[in-house]
Scaffold this motif. Sequence first.
Motif, PDB file in Angstrom:
ATOM      1  N   ASP A 190       0.740  -1.233  -0.036  1.00 48.21           N
ATOM      2  CA  ASP A 190       0.105   0.041   0.073  1.00 48.21           C
ATOM      3  C   ASP A 190       0.901   1.108  -0.054  1.00 48.21           C
ATOM      4  OD1 ASP A 190      -2.661  -1.410   0.145  1.00 48.21           O
ATOM      5  OD2 ASP A 190      -2.201  -2.038   2.135  1.00 48.21           O
ATOM      6  N   ARG A 422      -5.335   2.731   2.574  1.00 44.68           N
ATOM      7  CA  ARG A 422      -6.365   1.815   2.655  1.00 44.68           C
ATOM      8  C   ARG A 422      -7.230   2.077   1.207  1.00 44.68           C
ATOM      9  NH1 ARG A 422      -9.496   4.193   7.669  1.00 44.68           N
ATOM     10  NH2 ARG A 422     -10.988   2.220   7.167  1.00 44.68           N
ATOM     11  N   SER A 423      -7.612   0.847   0.578  1.00 47.39           N
ATOM     12  CA  SER A 423      -8.428   0.978  -0.494  1.00 47.39           C
ATOM     13  C   SER A 423      -9.705   1.531  -0.465  1.00 47.39           C
ATOM     14  CB  SER A 423      -8.456  -0.317  -0.976  1.00 47.39           C
ATOM     15  OG  SER A 423      -9.036  -1.150  -0.212  1.00 47.39           O
ATOM     16  N   GLY A 424     -10.279   2.254  -1.536  1.00 47.41           N
ATOM     17  CA  GLY A 424     -11.585   2.637  -1.298  1.00 47.41           C
ATOM     18  C   GLY A 424     -11.661   4.260  -1.262  1.00 47.41           C
ATOM     19  N   GLU A 428      -6.096   7.320  -2.535  1.00 41.21           N
ATOM     20  CA  GLU A 428      -5.088   6.295  -2.690  1.00 41.21           C
ATOM     21  C   GLU A 428      -4.902   5.693  -4.026  1.00 41.21           C
ATOM     22  OE1 GLU A 428      -3.508   4.721  -0.180  1.00 41.21           O
ATOM     23  OE2 GLU A 428      -3.999   6.668   1.161  1.00 41.21           O
ATOM     24  N   ASP A 429      -5.556   6.358  -4.977  1.00 42.82           N
ATOM     25  CA  ASP A 429      -5.393   6.048  -6.463  1.00 42.82           C
ATOM     26  C   ASP A 429      -4.010   6.291  -6.948  1.00 42.82           C
ATOM     27  OD1 ASP A 429      -8.004   5.045  -6.420  1.00 42.82           O
ATOM     28  OD2 ASP A 429      -8.860   7.063  -7.495  1.00 42.82           O
TER      29      ASP A 429
END
Length: 442
Positions: A190, A422-424, A428-429
């Motif tokens: 991540d 954290r995804s979503g 974080e893209d």
Amino acid sequence: MTLNSANVLAYALLLPLKPLPILSRPPSQKSRNSRNRQPCHKLETMSPKQSIFTSESVTSGHPDKVCDRIADSIVDALLEQDPEARSAVEVMATTGQVHLAGEITTSGYVDLQTLVRETINEIGYTSSDIGFDGDSCGVLVSIDRQSPDIAQGVQDSWETREGSAVDAFDQQGAGDQGMMFGYACNETPDLMPAPIWLAHRLAKQLEKVRREKILDYLCPDGKTQVTVRYEDGRPVGLDTIVLSTQHLASVSLKDLREEVKSAVIDPVIAQVPWIEDSDFRTLVNPAGRFILGGPAADTGVTGRKLIVDTYGGMARHGGGAFSGKDASKVDRSAAYAARWVAKNVVAAGLADRAELQVAYAIGSAHPVSIELETFGTEKADKTQILQAVRETFDLRPAAIIDRLSLRRPIYSRTAAYGHFGRSGFTWEDTDMARELRAKLGA
């Protein structure tokens, strides 16, 4: 001429300097230094540079995180009705009481008393037997409207008032002055530092085990801490794991320690490939029993877990908290954008580590400064990387809000286990990594 201290000093400064005599060292010190000195030309024989770094996380039932969750639940409830709502809410939770204070401007309506109680119950504080009960605690509310002096700078930016605005994004000014930092590194999938990444995973696993009643004696309050061993700047193993969890009086400390290690620690560590051995210390509830927890044991306040919220101390922090604030507050939105930039720089392979600083003047749309630090890990000229960042990312507040879709009710999910890694979440893209590489011809 009468000599005084000033004359003596002035005269001494005119004299030519002579080399100082070399004082001989005691034989034991000389021999010790000679024995430890490595020949500078034999770099291939030098041992790796070793270090350790520690970060902590907390569960959603930690009293400070209870306050962050309440504050962000309010932000979400406002945004569900009014995407243009302005919020700056502070929360304090203590024995039997929750206090709300701050400023809200909205066309909607939120039943704050009910929302606070529902949030506390959802976290797991549903009985006075564990020190706090969402149904019976007192809720005190002291909320006012946003200051008109602040509002005017946000609604009509300095650029607008000076007649230099060129597009819609120039019309919204920053909600405050200040500097924000974003960071990324290639230590984990991540692109987060290993210590905080692991600490969050342990804390999330602890909460999962509690909520699923795998260990039915666990209570909401808990903390984790991870010390990682590094060689030449890369994580290679663990030194220490510390985990403290609130629990019912019915469980023995011996059983709790064994079962928490088996159900919480071991499954998380097993998923990390660079942890090849179990030769590290594990301290579970090192202070002993932990029956009284949450706000009854320790008063909670919003914004008191800034390092947990960000990078575990591995990167700098501008000082502004996130929770309770809508995206017009650059403390929040610009910190998210800075993470987005730094993560794309690392994802593009332009550096192993990247830290972006952005700073604003209250009421102004354009940042007053943007700076990039790559800690000597850059794969291209750092000046060129920064120029590519400036050309690729629009860091005006309105542009950030638009590009990252920050007027949505997404903030309750950020209140525990970190805002980053954290995804979503749009910040974080790594959608701009290819464009960054193209600008540098990579």
